[in-house]
Design a protein around this motif. Structure first.
Motif, PDB file in Angstrom:
ATOM      1  N   LEU A  34       0.927  -1.173   0.036  1.00  0.00           N
ATOM      2  CA  LEU A  34       0.084  -0.085  -0.018  1.00  0.00           C
ATOM      3  C   LEU A  34       1.003   1.404  -0.120  1.00  0.00           C
ATOM      4  N   ALA A  35       1.963   1.172   0.666  1.00  0.00           N
ATOM      5  CA  ALA A  35       2.867   2.356   0.728  1.00  0.00           C
ATOM      6  C   ALA A  35       3.365   2.792  -0.709  1.00  0.00           C
ATOM      7  N   LEU A  36       3.868   1.546  -1.328  1.00  0.00           N
ATOM      8  CA  LEU A  36       4.538   1.635  -2.460  1.00  0.00           C
ATOM      9  C   LEU A  36       3.322   2.126  -3.500  1.00  0.00           C
ATOM     10  N   GLU A  37       2.108   1.814  -3.413  1.00  0.00           N
ATOM     11  CA  GLU A  37       1.081   2.089  -4.296  1.00  0.00           C
ATOM     12  C   GLU A  37       0.570   3.802  -3.983  1.00  0.00           C
ATOM     13  N   TYR A  38       0.814   3.988  -2.853  1.00  0.00           N
ATOM     14  CA  TYR A  38       0.120   5.243  -2.500  1.00  0.00           C
ATOM     15  C   TYR A  38       0.377   6.728  -3.650  1.00  0.00           C
ATOM     16  N   GLY A  39      -0.660   7.138  -3.740  1.00  0.00           N
ATOM     17  CA  GLY A  39      -0.710   8.223  -4.709  1.00  0.00           C
ATOM     18  C   GLY A  39      -1.005   7.925  -5.831  1.00  0.00           C
ATOM     19  N   GLY A  40      -0.990   6.729  -6.445  1.00  0.00           N
ATOM     20  CA  GLY A  40      -0.906   6.274  -7.887  1.00  0.00           C
ATOM     21  C   GLY A  40       0.305   6.211  -8.471  1.00  0.00           C
ATOM     22  N   LYS A  41       1.469   6.453  -7.838  1.00  0.00           N
ATOM     23  CA  LYS A  41       2.795   6.566  -8.536  1.00  0.00           C
ATOM     24  C   LYS A  41       3.224   5.356  -9.449  1.00  0.00           C
ATOM     25  N   GLY A  42       2.482   4.181  -9.131  1.00  0.00           N
ATOM     26  CA  GLY A  42       2.994   3.069  -9.942  1.00  0.00           C
ATOM     27  C   GLY A  42       2.520   1.805  -9.000  1.00  0.00           C
ATOM     28  N   LYS A  43       3.256   0.617  -9.568  1.00  0.00           N
ATOM     29  CA  LYS A  43       2.834  -0.572  -9.111  1.00  0.00           C
ATOM     30  C   LYS A  43       3.956  -1.275  -8.476  1.00  0.00           C
ATOM     31  N   PRO A  44       4.004  -1.564  -7.225  1.00  0.00           N
ATOM     32  CA  PRO A  44       5.219  -2.323  -6.611  1.00  0.00           C
ATOM     33  C   PRO A  44       5.751  -3.321  -7.416  1.00  0.00           C
ATOM     34  N   ALA A  45       7.134  -3.273  -7.106  1.00  0.00           N
ATOM     35  CA  ALA A  45       7.867  -4.002  -7.926  1.00  0.00           C
ATOM     36  C   ALA A  45       9.317  -4.447  -7.184  1.00  0.00           C
ATOM     37  N   VAL A  46       9.662  -5.702  -7.342  1.00  0.00           N
ATOM     38  CA  VAL A  46      11.015  -6.427  -6.737  1.00  0.00           C
ATOM     39  C   VAL A  46      11.963  -6.890  -7.905  1.00  0.00           C
ATOM     40  N   VAL A  47      12.974  -6.256  -7.842  1.00  0.00           N
ATOM     41  CA  VAL A  47      14.038  -6.813  -8.894  1.00  0.00           C
ATOM     42  C   VAL A  47      15.144  -7.414  -7.848  1.00  0.00           C
ATOM     43  N   TYR A  48      15.772  -8.327  -8.428  1.00  0.00           N
ATOM     44  CA  TYR A  48      16.750  -9.122  -7.890  1.00  0.00           C
ATOM     45  C   TYR A  48      17.832  -9.691  -8.697  1.00  0.00           C
ATOM     46  N   SER A  49      19.340  -9.813  -8.182  1.00  0.00           N
ATOM     47  CA  SER A  49      20.090 -10.526  -9.257  1.00  0.00           C
ATOM     48  C   SER A  49      20.991 -11.104  -8.409  1.00  0.00           C
ATOM     49  N   ASP A  50      21.807 -12.041  -8.664  1.00  0.00           N
ATOM     50  CA  ASP A  50      23.118 -12.604  -8.156  1.00  0.00           C
ATOM     51  C   ASP A  50      24.276 -11.900  -8.482  1.00  0.00           C
ATOM     52  N   VAL A  51      25.045 -11.318  -7.344  1.00  0.00           N
ATOM     53  CA  VAL A  51      26.392 -10.672  -7.769  1.00  0.00           C
ATOM     54  C   VAL A  51      27.264 -11.580  -6.778  1.00  0.00           C
ATOM     55  N   GLY A  52      28.066 -12.279  -7.529  1.00  0.00           N
ATOM     56  CA  GLY A  52      29.059 -13.057  -6.981  1.00  0.00           C
ATOM     57  C   GLY A  52      28.151 -14.138  -5.777  1.00  0.00           C
ATOM     58  N   ALA A  53      28.703 -14.253  -4.520  1.00  0.00           N
ATOM     59  CA  ALA A  53      28.015 -15.015  -3.483  1.00  0.00           C
ATOM     60  C   ALA A  53      26.914 -14.163  -2.804  1.00  0.00           C
ATOM     61  N   LEU A  54      26.679 -13.102  -3.416  1.00  0.00           N
ATOM     62  CA  LEU A  54      25.411 -12.200  -2.815  1.00  0.00           C
ATOM     63  C   LEU A  54      24.152 -12.256  -3.766  1.00  0.00           C
ATOM     64  N   HIS A  55      23.153 -11.917  -3.133  1.00  0.00           N
ATOM     65  CA  HIS A  55      21.919 -11.745  -3.726  1.00  0.00           C
ATOM     66  C   HIS A  55      21.515 -10.208  -3.282  1.00  0.00           C
ATOM     67  N   TYR A  56      21.264  -9.597  -4.446  1.00  0.00           N
ATOM     68  CA  TYR A  56      20.828  -8.317  -4.416  1.00  0.00           C
ATOM     69  C   TYR A  56      19.204  -8.217  -4.684  1.00  0.00           C
TER      70      TYR A  56
END
Length: 127
Positions: A34-56
């Motif tokens: 709801l916080a991410l949607e508030y004000g009609g600024k857009g739709k919530p989204a998550v992006v992720y990737s692997d960076v070596g031994a890490l998850h971003y």
């Protein structure tokens, strides 16, 4: 699942007792959406990737007009053997950011329903 529910509100100039309640009785993951949607600024989204031994992981919104992803906050975790667990850990971090630094996501605040009700009672007593 803890069973704790939250109130989302925006303070206004007349004080906390007159805060504009956006939602109450919501789970913390729902409050994040709801916080991410508030004000009609857009739709919530998550992006992720692997960076070596890490998850971003980054959380933000995709604008309604089709513009590029707008990151609200991100975290980097040591990658485990369980990608689902890594995602859960990232969401727990995002939820804590929402509670402790809500301005990362929106202009309002989030607190437990119980704390919000107590705060409202205290404001009524003070006036």
């Amino acid at each position: 699942m803890t069973g704790i529910t939250y109130t989302m509100f925006i303070e206004n100039a007349t004080g906390p007792a007159a805060a504009d309640v956006v939602a109450c009785g919501v789970s913390l993951p729902r409050a994040l959406v709801l916080a991410l949607e508030y004000g009609g600024k857009g739709k919530p989204a998550v992006v992720y990737s692997d960076v070596g031994a890490l998850h971003y992981f980054a959380i933000g919104r995709r604008p309604a007009d089709g513009g590029p992803f707008q990151c609200a906050t991100c975290t980097v975790l040591q990658r485990s053997e369980n990608p689902g667990l890594d995602a859960d850990r990232a969401f727990e971090i995002f939820e804590q950011v929402l509670l402790q630094h809500p301005h990362e996501f929106w202009e309002g605040r989030v607190m437990t329903d119980e704390d919000f009700a107590q705060r409202h009672r205290n404001e009524e007593i003070a006036t």
